[in-house]
Scaffold this motif. Structure first.
Motif, PDB file in Angstrom:
ATOM      1  N   VAL A 126       0.519  -1.555   0.178  1.00 42.59           N
ATOM      2  CA  VAL A 126       0.354  -0.367   0.497  1.00 42.59           C
ATOM      3  C   VAL A 126       0.538   1.076   0.227  1.00 42.59           C
ATOM      4  CG1 VAL A 126      -1.801   1.719   1.501  1.00 42.59           C
ATOM      5  CG2 VAL A 126      -1.727  -1.355   1.544  1.00 42.59           C
ATOM      6  N   TYR A 127       1.174   1.547  -0.624  1.00 51.01           N
ATOM      7  CA  TYR A 127       1.676   3.145  -1.028  1.00 51.01           C
ATOM      8  C   TYR A 127       0.635   4.554  -0.429  1.00 51.01           C
ATOM      9  CZ  TYR A 127       4.970   0.925  -4.812  1.00 51.01           C
ATOM     10  OH  TYR A 127       6.227   0.379  -4.456  1.00 51.01           O
ATOM     11  N   TRP A 128       0.974   4.790   0.585  1.00 48.17           N
ATOM     12  CA  TRP A 128       0.474   6.009   0.967  1.00 48.17           C
ATOM     13  C   TRP A 128       1.450   7.711   0.705  1.00 48.17           C
ATOM     14  CZ3 TRP A 128      -0.144   7.154   6.934  1.00 48.17           C
ATOM     15  CH2 TRP A 128      -1.675   8.150   7.108  1.00 48.17           C
ATOM     16  N   GLU A 129       0.594   8.266  -0.413  1.00 48.74           N
ATOM     17  CA  GLU A 129       1.270   9.699  -0.399  1.00 48.74           C
ATOM     18  C   GLU A 129       1.140  10.060   0.832  1.00 48.74           C
ATOM     19  OE1 GLU A 129       0.733  11.993  -4.376  1.00 48.74           O
ATOM     20  OE2 GLU A 129      -0.897  12.311  -2.983  1.00 48.74           O
ATOM     21  N   THR A 130       1.901  10.779   1.577  1.00 48.72           N
ATOM     22  CA  THR A 130       1.360  11.039   3.251  1.00 48.72           C
ATOM     23  C   THR A 130       1.054  12.972   2.671  1.00 48.72           C
ATOM     24  OG1 THR A 130       3.464  11.448   3.447  1.00 48.72           O
ATOM     25  CG2 THR A 130       2.533   9.226   4.341  1.00 48.72           C
ATOM     26  N   THR A 131       1.403  13.271   1.731  1.00 44.21           N
ATOM     27  CA  THR A 131       1.639  15.238   1.976  1.00 44.21           C
ATOM     28  C   THR A 131       2.130  15.184   0.249  1.00 44.21           C
ATOM     29  OG1 THR A 131       2.559  16.955   2.281  1.00 44.21           O
ATOM     30  CG2 THR A 131       4.243  15.032   2.490  1.00 44.21           C
ATOM     31  N   LEU A 132       1.928  16.158  -0.199  1.00 40.09           N
ATOM     32  CA  LEU A 132       2.440  16.583  -1.396  1.00 40.09           C
ATOM     33  C   LEU A 132       3.627  17.562  -1.364  1.00 40.09           C
ATOM     34  CD1 LEU A 132      -0.800  17.784  -4.082  1.00 40.09           C
ATOM     35  CD2 LEU A 132       0.856  15.898  -4.461  1.00 40.09           C
ATOM     36  N   ALA A 133       4.070  17.978   0.047  1.00 40.94           N
ATOM     37  CA  ALA A 133       4.559  18.794   0.047  1.00 40.94           C
ATOM     38  C   ALA A 133       6.515  18.835  -0.229  1.00 40.94           C
ATOM     39  CB  ALA A 133       5.287  19.514   1.059  1.00 40.94           C
ATOM     40  N   CYS A 134       7.176  19.167  -1.095  1.00 39.81           N
ATOM     41  CA  CYS A 134       8.778  18.628  -1.198  1.00 39.81           C
ATOM     42  C   CYS A 134       9.596  19.664  -1.406  1.00 39.81           C
ATOM     43  CB  CYS A 134       7.981  17.442  -2.252  1.00 39.81           C
ATOM     44  SG  CYS A 134       9.853  16.944  -3.235  1.00 39.81           S
ATOM     45  N   GLU A 141      -5.648  11.452  12.813  1.00 39.85           N
ATOM     46  CA  GLU A 141      -6.444  10.217  12.866  1.00 39.85           C
ATOM     47  C   GLU A 141      -6.835   9.733  11.956  1.00 39.85           C
ATOM     48  OE1 GLU A 141     -10.632  10.792  15.608  1.00 39.85           O
ATOM     49  OE2 GLU A 141      -9.683  12.850  14.933  1.00 39.85           O
ATOM     50  N   GLU A 142      -7.058  10.309  10.759  1.00 40.48           N
ATOM     51  CA  GLU A 142      -8.010   9.678   9.842  1.00 40.48           C
ATOM     52  C   GLU A 142      -6.166   9.074   9.216  1.00 40.48           C
ATOM     53  OE1 GLU A 142     -10.210  13.625   7.750  1.00 40.48           O
ATOM     54  OE2 GLU A 142      -8.261  13.540   7.552  1.00 40.48           O
ATOM     55  N   GLY A 143      -5.851   9.363   9.445  1.00 40.87           N
ATOM     56  CA  GLY A 143      -4.044   8.108   9.236  1.00 40.87           C
ATOM     57  C   GLY A 143      -4.217   6.338   9.959  1.00 40.87           C
ATOM     58  N   GLU A 144      -4.708   6.658  11.393  1.00 41.43           N
ATOM     59  CA  GLU A 144      -4.862   6.227  11.990  1.00 41.43           C
ATOM     60  C   GLU A 144      -6.074   4.473  12.070  1.00 41.43           C
ATOM     61  OE1 GLU A 144      -3.934   7.079  15.848  1.00 41.43           O
ATOM     62  OE2 GLU A 144      -2.151   7.832  15.896  1.00 41.43           O
ATOM     63  N   ARG A 145      -6.827   5.721  11.452  1.00 38.11           N
ATOM     64  CA  ARG A 145      -7.598   5.081  11.159  1.00 38.11           C
ATOM     65  C   ARG A 145      -7.814   4.164   9.663  1.00 38.11           C
ATOM     66  NH1 ARG A 145     -11.093   9.575  12.252  1.00 38.11           N
ATOM     67  NH2 ARG A 145     -11.835  10.361  10.082  1.00 38.11           N
ATOM     68  N   LEU A 146      -6.999   4.826   8.373  1.00 36.29           N
ATOM     69  CA  LEU A 146      -6.167   3.918   7.798  1.00 36.29           C
ATOM     70  C   LEU A 146      -5.868   2.739   8.083  1.00 36.29           C
ATOM     71  CD1 LEU A 146      -5.869   3.792   4.450  1.00 36.29           C
ATOM     72  CD2 LEU A 146      -4.558   5.102   4.806  1.00 36.29           C
ATOM     73  N   LEU A 147      -4.461   2.669   8.651  1.00 33.67           N
ATOM     74  CA  LEU A 147      -4.105   1.989   9.047  1.00 33.67           C
ATOM     75  C   LEU A 147      -5.327   0.599  10.099  1.00 33.67           C
ATOM     76  CD1 LEU A 147      -1.173   4.020  10.903  1.00 33.67           C
ATOM     77  CD2 LEU A 147      -0.934   2.358   8.188  1.00 33.67           C
ATOM     78  N   ASP A 148      -6.019   1.572  10.575  1.00 33.18           N
ATOM     79  CA  ASP A 148      -7.042  -0.030  11.645  1.00 33.18           C
ATOM     80  C   ASP A 148      -7.528  -0.211   9.770  1.00 33.18           C
ATOM     81  OD1 ASP A 148      -6.385   0.808  13.843  1.00 33.18           O
ATOM     82  OD2 ASP A 148      -8.072   1.783  14.260  1.00 33.18           O
ATOM     83  N   GLU A 149      -7.991  -0.283   9.092  1.00 34.06           N
ATOM     84  CA  GLU A 149      -9.008  -0.061   7.862  1.00 34.06           C
ATOM     85  C   GLU A 149      -7.865  -1.736   7.382  1.00 34.06           C
ATOM     86  OE1 GLU A 149     -12.149  -1.069   6.031  1.00 34.06           O
ATOM     87  OE2 GLU A 149     -11.484   0.081   7.995  1.00 34.06           O
ATOM     88  N   ILE A 150      -6.196  -0.805   6.874  1.00 33.37           N
ATOM     89  CA  ILE A 150      -5.361  -2.450   6.502  1.00 33.37           C
ATOM     90  C   ILE A 150      -5.746  -3.691   7.213  1.00 33.37           C
ATOM     91  CG2 ILE A 150      -3.008  -2.413   5.913  1.00 33.37           C
ATOM     92  CD1 ILE A 150      -3.286   0.883   5.191  1.00 33.37           C
ATOM     93  N   LEU A 200     -10.891   5.353  -7.025  1.00 33.08           N
ATOM     94  CA  LEU A 200     -11.944   5.218  -7.213  1.00 33.08           C
ATOM     95  C   LEU A 200     -12.733   4.621  -6.340  1.00 33.08           C
ATOM     96  CD1 LEU A 200      -9.105   2.002  -6.682  1.00 33.08           C
ATOM     97  CD2 LEU A 200     -10.298   1.978  -9.191  1.00 33.08           C
ATOM     98  N   GLY A 201     -12.396   5.797  -5.244  1.00 29.26           N
ATOM     99  CA  GLY A 201     -12.848   6.739  -4.164  1.00 29.26           C
ATOM    100  C   GLY A 201     -12.363   7.050  -3.361  1.00 29.26           C
ATOM    101  N   ASN A 202     -12.389   7.298  -1.957  1.00 29.29           N
ATOM    102  CA  ASN A 202     -11.887   8.042  -1.409  1.00 29.29           C
ATOM    103  C   ASN A 202     -11.962   7.513   0.324  1.00 29.29           C
ATOM    104  OD1 ASN A 202     -11.536  10.394   1.266  1.00 29.29           O
ATOM    105  ND2 ASN A 202     -10.639  11.414  -0.518  1.00 29.29           N
ATOM    106  N   VAL A 203     -10.345   6.867   1.270  1.00 26.51           N
ATOM    107  CA  VAL A 203     -10.886   6.549   2.220  1.00 26.51           C
ATOM    108  C   VAL A 203     -11.337   7.385   3.170  1.00 26.51           C
ATOM    109  CG1 VAL A 203      -8.595   5.601   1.984  1.00 26.51           C
ATOM    110  CG2 VAL A 203      -8.625   7.385   3.420  1.00 26.51           C
ATOM    111  N   ARG A 204     -11.908   8.355   2.754  1.00 26.92           N
ATOM    112  CA  ARG A 204     -12.537   8.859   4.343  1.00 26.92           C
ATOM    113  C   ARG A 204     -13.858   8.450   4.210  1.00 26.92           C
ATOM    114  NH1 ARG A 204      -9.517  14.171   2.697  1.00 26.92           N
ATOM    115  NH2 ARG A 204      -8.511  14.534   4.840  1.00 26.92           N
TER     116      ARG A 204
END
Length: 414
Positions: free
Chosen positions: A58-66, A89-98, A331-335
């Motif tokens: 699972v590749y997670w693009e955590t930010t666009l900032a570079c 918090e949303e990131g941790e929910r994503l990890l729970d979902e994984i 495909l959709g959004n993890v939110r």
């Protein structure tokens, strides 16, 4: 754009035990001490070269900032963080979902932009580790990357790191990264990673401009003590649309050179978005008399079937899910959607995992299940992710019909 980690099992002598990107089952990866209960990348296995249950990565693009402005950036990265990024918090929910994929869990690659621009990166890596999810890091070579950061992220749970090297000297490399000093910074980062005990994958962009420099890049890598060299065949998406791919004939000659190089290289040699390398490797090994089982047990064989949407899924900074980072089909959004449901059941993902539905030469090819072509390149060229990969020059011997292959039959073409 930061680099990616290849979803192919590693296995080079002298690597640290542990595991993951790369590391895979019983292969190198990890760092001294490790984190008990964390599975390696290759722990997720396919059935008949199809990853229906869970992706390997699972590749997670955590930010666009570079802090870089790379000419080939898929993400079209920017200087500042976006307010649309997933929160901690949303990131941790994503990890729970994984974890709902079930064990063995997929492996998460924290990428960007530059993930080091997330002040909560350590917290997110620790959260993945606490859940038994392995983690890799794809940072940019900017002032944010230091020995101290490398050490602390290792302690948080990062198992491997990928760095980019797109030229054999500063003029060439910095010309692609658009920031002076990036070449030297990358070399320092490699030394820091070695000091931290983190296996290193070096990614190199392949375009019509970098092709002639690849032998010199290889010579440079011989002194860097890396685990894997992954050559990314350009996909013309994002900023990369302004660059030119190599030709099919050039790709075939390059793959042959890489295969011969892999026989003696002190590190793995892999390709990204050039799955037709597998066909060439199979034919070479068959000519040498390798059995199907021996071929399947190579690092290349353990990656059979993996491609955009099959064994891979990508989550954008705003939670939008794509089959891969280079295949921008939303495909959709993890939110609002489960990553598990999107990966397993979305019609686009099901189509990408069904090579019998591929079109043109890819659909007719006897290697379609183990290769399947770059779905991202097919989409970039035609707007149809199921079309033939235009970089592969191979004319199938079973023209007009896909060959159903499983297990050892896949490498015999039966």
């Amino acid at each position: 754009m930061t680099t990616t980690i290849d979803p192919v099992p590693a296995g080079r002598p002298g690597s640290l035990p542990g595991g993951h990107p790369g590391g895979h089952p019983g292969h190198p990866g990890g760092h001294p001490g490790g984190h008990p209960g964390i599975t390696g990348v290759g722990a997720v296995r396919a059935e008949g070269y199809v990853y229906d249950r869970a992706p390997m990565l699972v590749y997670w693009e955590t930010t666009l900032a570079c802090g870089l402005a790379c000419r080939h950036c898929r993400a079209t990265a920017q200087a500042e963080r976006s307010p649309l990024e997933l929160t901690t918090e949303e990131g941790e929910r994503l990890l729970d979902e994984i974890t709902r994929f079930g064990r063995p869990f997929p492996h998460v690659v924290f990428t960007g932009g530059d993930p080091l621009n997330r002040p909560d990166l350590h917290e997110l890596v620790r959260a993945a580790t606490a859940r038994g999810i392995g983690a890799s890091l794809a940072p940019a070579a900017t002032p944010l990357l230091t020995q101290e950061i490398m050490d602390s992220l290792r302690d948080a749970g990062v198992q491997n790191i990928s760095l980019s090297l797109d030229g054999s000297n500063a003029e060439r490399h910095d010309g692609f990264r658009m920031v002076e000093g990036t070449f030297d910074k990358t070399h320092r980062a490699a030394r820091w990673a070695r000091a931290a005990g983190l296996p290193i994958q070096v990614n190199t962009l392949v375009t019509d401009q970098t092709l002639e420099d690849l032998p010199a890049v290889y010579e440079l890598l011989l002194g860097m003590d890396i685990m894997r060299w992954s050559l990314f065949m350009l996909i013309t998406t994002g900023r990369g649309s302004a660059l030119r791919e190599i030709t099919p004939g050039e790709s075939e000659r390059l793959n042959a050179w890489l295969f011969n190089l892999s026989r003696t290289a002190p590190f793995q040699v892999k390709t990204t978005e050039a799955t037709h390398y597998r066909r060439l490797a199979i034919r070479e090994w068959q000519a040498e008399g390798k059995t199907p089982e021996e071929i399947l047990n190579t690092s290349v064989g353990r990656g059979f079937g993996i491609r955009d949407g099959n064994g891979i899924v990508f989550i954008n900074h705003d939670g939008t899910v794509n089959p891969s980072g280079f295949l921008p089909i939303p495909l959709g959004n993890v939110r609002t959607h489960s990553i598990v449901d999107l990966y397993r059941d979305h019609p686009v993902m099901r189509d990408l995992r069904n090579p019998e539905g591929f079109k043109g030469r890819c659909g007719a090819c006897e290697y379609t299940r183990i290769c399947g072509g770059s779905r991202a390149r097919a989409y970039a060229w035609t707007g149809d992710a199921l079309e033939a990969d235009p970089l592969c020059p191979y004319v199938p011997s079973a023209a007009g019909r896909p060959v159903a292959v499983t297990a050892a039959a896949a490498v015999t073409g039966a």
